[in-house]
Design a protein around this motif. Sequence first.
Motif, PDB file in Angstrom:
ATOM      1  N   GLU A 160       1.214  14.242   2.548  1.00  0.00           N
ATOM      2  CA  GLU A 160       1.743  14.717   3.754  1.00  0.00           C
ATOM      3  C   GLU A 160       1.562  13.935   5.313  1.00  0.00           C
ATOM      4  N   SER A 161      -0.265  13.603   5.565  1.00  0.00           N
ATOM      5  CA  SER A 161      -0.889  13.167   6.521  1.00  0.00           C
ATOM      6  C   SER A 161      -0.914  11.697   6.569  1.00  0.00           C
ATOM      7  N   LEU A 162      -0.680  10.911   5.071  1.00  0.00           N
ATOM      8  CA  LEU A 162      -0.932   9.718   5.308  1.00  0.00           C
ATOM      9  C   LEU A 162       0.067   8.450   5.296  1.00  0.00           C
ATOM     10  N   ASP A 163       1.837   9.480   4.550  1.00  0.00           N
ATOM     11  CA  ASP A 163       2.896   8.668   4.577  1.00  0.00           C
ATOM     12  C   ASP A 163       3.305   8.286   5.900  1.00  0.00           C
ATOM     13  N   PRO A 164       3.264   9.805   6.794  1.00  0.00           N
ATOM     14  CA  PRO A 164       3.783   9.155   8.498  1.00  0.00           C
ATOM     15  C   PRO A 164       3.328   7.787   8.952  1.00  0.00           C
ATOM     16  N   GLY A 212       0.636  -2.119  14.988  1.00  0.00           N
ATOM     17  CA  GLY A 212      -0.674  -3.011  14.861  1.00  0.00           C
ATOM     18  C   GLY A 212      -1.762  -2.945  14.509  1.00  0.00           C
ATOM     19  N   ALA A 213      -2.750  -3.627  14.687  1.00  0.00           N
ATOM     20  CA  ALA A 213      -4.295  -3.531  14.387  1.00  0.00           C
ATOM     21  C   ALA A 213      -4.324  -2.130  14.184  1.00  0.00           C
ATOM     22  N   ASP A 214      -5.342  -1.323  15.379  1.00  0.00           N
ATOM     23  CA  ASP A 214      -5.219   0.145  15.354  1.00  0.00           C
ATOM     24  C   ASP A 214      -4.388   0.506  14.228  1.00  0.00           C
ATOM     25  N   ASP A 215      -3.011   1.093  14.071  1.00  0.00           N
ATOM     26  CA  ASP A 215      -2.271   1.664  13.460  1.00  0.00           C
ATOM     27  C   ASP A 215      -2.773   1.441  11.856  1.00  0.00           C
ATOM     28  N   VAL A 216      -2.709   0.074  11.139  1.00  0.00           N
ATOM     29  CA  VAL A 216      -3.660  -0.668   9.895  1.00  0.00           C
ATOM     30  C   VAL A 216      -5.048   0.737   9.774  1.00  0.00           C
ATOM     31  N   ARG A 217      -5.610   0.441  10.985  1.00  0.00           N
ATOM     32  CA  ARG A 217      -6.780   1.034  10.779  1.00  0.00           C
ATOM     33  C   ARG A 217      -7.001   2.349  10.303  1.00  0.00           C
ATOM     34  N   ALA A 218      -5.819   3.506  11.224  1.00  0.00           N
ATOM     35  CA  ALA A 218      -5.713   4.597  11.859  1.00  0.00           C
ATOM     36  C   ALA A 218      -5.692   5.202   9.865  1.00  0.00           C
ATOM     37  N   ALA A 219      -4.354   4.196   8.669  1.00  0.00           N
ATOM     38  CA  ALA A 219      -4.179   4.129   7.645  1.00  0.00           C
ATOM     39  C   ALA A 219      -5.607   4.055   6.892  1.00  0.00           C
ATOM     40  N   LEU A 220      -6.470   2.963   7.022  1.00  0.00           N
ATOM     41  CA  LEU A 220      -6.779   2.666   6.000  1.00  0.00           C
ATOM     42  C   LEU A 220      -8.406   3.001   6.258  1.00  0.00           C
ATOM     43  N   ALA A 259       1.096  -0.839  -0.004  1.00  0.00           N
ATOM     44  CA  ALA A 259      -0.117   0.081  -0.028  1.00  0.00           C
ATOM     45  C   ALA A 259       1.167   1.220   0.292  1.00  0.00           C
ATOM     46  N   ARG A 260       1.677   1.491   0.615  1.00  0.00           N
ATOM     47  CA  ARG A 260       3.168   2.609   0.823  1.00  0.00           C
ATOM     48  C   ARG A 260       3.314   2.397  -0.423  1.00  0.00           C
ATOM     49  N   THR A 261       3.712   1.688  -1.115  1.00  0.00           N
ATOM     50  CA  THR A 261       4.066   1.794  -2.714  1.00  0.00           C
ATOM     51  C   THR A 261       3.368   2.186  -3.859  1.00  0.00           C
ATOM     52  N   VAL A 262       2.088   2.006  -3.301  1.00  0.00           N
ATOM     53  CA  VAL A 262       0.884   2.294  -4.170  1.00  0.00           C
ATOM     54  C   VAL A 262       1.125   4.326  -3.949  1.00  0.00           C
ATOM     55  N   TRP A 263       0.897   4.791  -2.538  1.00  0.00           N
ATOM     56  CA  TRP A 263       1.039   5.788  -2.747  1.00  0.00           C
ATOM     57  C   TRP A 263       2.653   6.435  -3.329  1.00  0.00           C
ATOM     58  N   ASP A 264       3.344   5.481  -3.066  1.00  0.00           N
ATOM     59  CA  ASP A 264       4.537   6.827  -3.306  1.00  0.00           C
ATOM     60  C   ASP A 264       4.504   6.967  -4.526  1.00  0.00           C
ATOM     61  N   ARG A 265       3.696   6.506  -5.591  1.00  0.00           N
ATOM     62  CA  ARG A 265       3.222   6.771  -6.885  1.00  0.00           C
ATOM     63  C   ARG A 265       2.637   7.966  -6.931  1.00  0.00           C
ATOM     64  N   VAL A 266       2.182   8.407  -5.803  1.00  0.00           N
ATOM     65  CA  VAL A 266       1.370   9.316  -6.214  1.00  0.00           C
ATOM     66  C   VAL A 266       1.598  10.383  -6.397  1.00  0.00           C
TER      67      VAL A 266
END
Length: 293
Positions: free
Chosen positions: A178-182, A191-199, A163-170
Motif C-alpha cells: 500500500e505504501s510502496l507501490d505509489p 529524480g535520485a531522491d525519489d529512487v532513494r525513498a523507494a529504496l 523493481a516495480r514488476t517484482v513487487w507486482d508479483r508479491v
Amino acid sequence: MTTTDSTDHWCGAADPPAFARWLADRSAGCGAHLVPVLRAGRCPSGHPAVEVLRPPVRALDEALDVVGTPTEGVAVTLTVPLLQLAARARAGALELGVLSVEEIGVDEAGAVLVADRPPGAVPPCHDDPASGTTPTESVTVPVGRPTRSPWDADGSRQLVLAARTVWDRVDARTPVRESLDPVLDAAVDGGADDVRAALALVLAAAPPRPVRWTRPLGALFDDGSTAVPGQDARAAAASTAVGTAAGAALVALARDLVERGIPVGSTRRLPVRIALVGTLVTGGLVAAAVGVR
C-alpha cells in the motif's frame, strides 16, 4: 535460461566520451550486479572497444515465473540492487547505458545481473578493403544487439520498472504494498531522491531472503500429461488445482502420521518409530526362522 558464459563486443564510435565514462565506471569496480568488462582496447579504426562478459542468467520475468509468488524477503533481495543502481545513475555517480527488459537477469545463485549496452556503442568496426568503404563509414549506422523488446535509452528507468514488476508479483494483501507501490511509481520518472525513498521503503519491508529455484508443489505430483492445443483454459486451471490439492493432502497425511502416529482403533495411535522397529524385528525373526528350517 542461458547455460554458458558468452561475451559481447562493443565499439564506442558513436560517442567516445560517454563510452569512456562507462568503461571507467566498470573498471573501478562496479560491484556484483553489473556484468564485468573482460578486455578493453581499440578497434581497427582507433575507437575505444570492450569485450563484456555475459554470465548465464534467467531473464527477470522468467525467474519470477519459476519462483511464483515471491515473499517480501525475496522481493527485497531482487529489488534492492536494482534500486541502488538506479539511484546512483540518477545522481550522476554511475554511467548507465541503454537497457532492455531481457538484459536484467537472475543467476543460479539468485543474484541480480544487469547487462546494459554502453552509451555511444555500436558493433565493432572492421577494416574491409574489398568493400570500398572506410572503417569510419562502416560504423555510421548503429545496429543494436537483437532483443525481444526495444532498448530503453534511460537505463535507470528500466531498473525501477523492473523493481516495480517484482513487487507486482508479491501478494497484494501484503501491508507494505500500500505504501510502496505509489512511491515506486513516482520513482520511475523521478529524480535520485525519489529512487532513494523507494529504496528506503524496500529495505524496511522485510529482511532479505535467498531466491530458491524449487518446483511448485503441484508439479511434484504431475502425471506427465500435457494440455492439447485449444484446451479450455478453465479446465486446465481446474486440473492444476486438483493436482495441487491432492499433493497438499498427501503431504498433510504424511506429516500427521509422523507427528501423531499410526491410528490403532478409534482412540489410540502407535508412534511411527515403534511401528518401524517392530516391523524390522519381526522381519528379522522370520528370516532367522526360515534359516533354521
